[in-house]
Design a protein around this motif. Sequence first.
Motif, mmCIF file in Angstrom:
data_model
loop_
_atom_site.group_PDB
_atom_site.id
_atom_site.type_symbol
_atom_site.label_atom_id
_atom_site.label_comp_id
_atom_site.label_asym_id
_atom_site.label_seq_id
_atom_site.Cartn_x
_atom_site.Cartn_y
_atom_site.Cartn_z
ATOM 1 N N TRP A 165 0.788 -1.175 0.115
ATOM 2 C CA TRP A 165 0.206 0.093 -0.038
ATOM 3 C C TRP A 165 0.829 1.300 0.088
ATOM 4 O O TRP A 165 0.417 2.331 -0.380
ATOM 5 N N VAL A 168 1.217 6.524 3.467
ATOM 6 C CA VAL A 168 0.146 7.298 3.267
ATOM 7 C C VAL A 168 0.276 8.294 4.493
ATOM 8 O O VAL A 168 0.179 8.181 5.699
ATOM 9 N N GLU A 172 -3.000 13.931 -0.087
ATOM 10 C CA GLU A 172 -2.842 13.637 -1.809
ATOM 11 C C GLU A 172 -2.544 11.918 -1.654
ATOM 12 O O GLU A 172 -3.214 11.168 -2.338
ATOM 13 N N ASP A 173 -1.601 11.475 -0.358
ATOM 14 C CA ASP A 173 -1.410 9.983 -0.111
ATOM 15 C C ASP A 173 -2.848 9.260 0.148
ATOM 16 O O ASP A 173 -3.359 8.113 -0.165
ATOM 17 N N ARG A 176 -4.854 8.699 -2.847
ATOM 18 C CA ARG A 176 -4.554 7.699 -3.648
ATOM 19 C C ARG A 176 -4.907 6.150 -3.069
ATOM 20 O O ARG A 176 -5.285 5.321 -3.742
ATOM 21 N N SER A 177 -4.559 6.209 -1.486
ATOM 22 C CA SER A 177 -4.960 4.962 -0.992
ATOM 23 C C SER A 177 -6.456 4.666 -1.085
ATOM 24 O O SER A 177 -6.726 3.534 -1.367
ATOM 25 N N ARG A 179 -8.344 5.359 -3.598
ATOM 26 C CA ARG A 179 -8.606 5.089 -5.093
ATOM 27 C C ARG A 179 -8.007 3.681 -5.262
ATOM 28 O O ARG A 179 -8.969 2.762 -5.882
ATOM 29 N N GLN A 180 -7.015 3.228 -4.714
ATOM 30 C CA GLN A 180 -6.263 1.908 -4.550
ATOM 31 C C GLN A 180 -7.662 0.928 -4.141
ATOM 32 O O GLN A 180 -7.850 -0.239 -4.578
#
Length: 422
Positions: A165, A168, A172-173, A176-177, A179-180
């Motif tokens: 992963w 984070v 922004e992190d 992104r997390s 969205r993953q």
Amino acid sequence: MSRIVSVVVTPIAFRDPPLLNVSGIHEPWALRSIIEVVTEDGRYGLSESYGDEQTLSQLQKVAFRLEGVDVFHLNELKAIIEQCADSEPQQGGIELAPGTNQATTLPRIFAAFEVAFLDLMGKITGRSVCDLLGGKVRDAVPYSAYLFYKYGRHQFSQDGWVDAWGEVLTPEDVVRSARQMIDRYGFQSIKLKGGVFEPERELAAIRALREAFPEHPLRIDPNGGWTPETTKRLMPQIEGLLQYLEDPAPGKDGMAEVHRSATMPLATNMCVIGFFDFPEAITKQSVDVILSDHHYWGGLQATRDLARICETWGLGLSMHSNSHLGISLMAMTHAAAAIGNLSYACDTHYPWQEEEVIVGGKIAFEDGSVRVPDVPGLGVELDRDALKQLAHNYQECGIRSRHDVKEMQKYDSTWTGKVPRF
């Protein structure tokens, strides 16, 4: 055919990422226990519970007393646990991990065996555990994307394992997390574990999530890391962002103070951790949503009883999570599927765990939900090779009780884990 001939309690350990919370950081290994209850015809029922030394000792004390007990006799199970489990007078409390709170000892140990008993009842009668709880009111149970601030790796682990992963630490992190996790599992709501950084920094992450996922309900859980004064100061910034605010301030009094000026529902898994907490919480109007957890509320039938109490008092209901594997996920799913007033998607740590102990590997999510299997019992079976490996992990990992504060002190020698932090 329904009498018990043996009970096996196997402690296990599996990889856990460096997830951050108000108390500190997760250790490299998460501990659980796998309980097998075997009847005279060779069938077995499964359960998953905590794996700390205290719980393992209590489980073993009870296990030795269960030979000859009929798996349909849950009242006898309760009586045996009351006779031999260590306990003290029940007191409400606030803990990051209520499963190890002394007040939850009896319901915690009962739950560990009750799930296995229900699994066996289902296998004997040919009915699902959900059917034993009253039958499905939904075919699939929704779960939320459970986001954490985290480091990219365990800096003090000796084997160099790195989870997939990544780091984070920034808004922004966090996006992104999310969205993953949403791309992989299809979750329809999002929760962020807070209490790690200054509240304004965490609310910036919530605003970033709102911009990136405008249709997803959002939640944040500071784990009691904010004072009531801080929480009230932040209210104008939170307005309109959250589905509910989880445990911003510590204790029933702190939550009640926040509640008097809150503009969104307040949820808890910390200041109401058992039926004994209800009178005070209701009187003080501390919370609007109870996050149940069958592991320490007393099992699946107790979770159904909790739902009725919440309905009576007009409280919302969802489910809390800790690091767990598929047996727990399926137990949660059967219970949630039988509860009509489940108000919100449930929490789960399951995406953070790579390993599994059941046949077929990881349980699949469909659009963020887990489908309820129409098969006898829980619908999962033990992978014996995987169990052997995870039991080996336990023997080798050197961890015997979860200690987020102690692990964080490796990174920051001045760390105390004191709450509230802000």
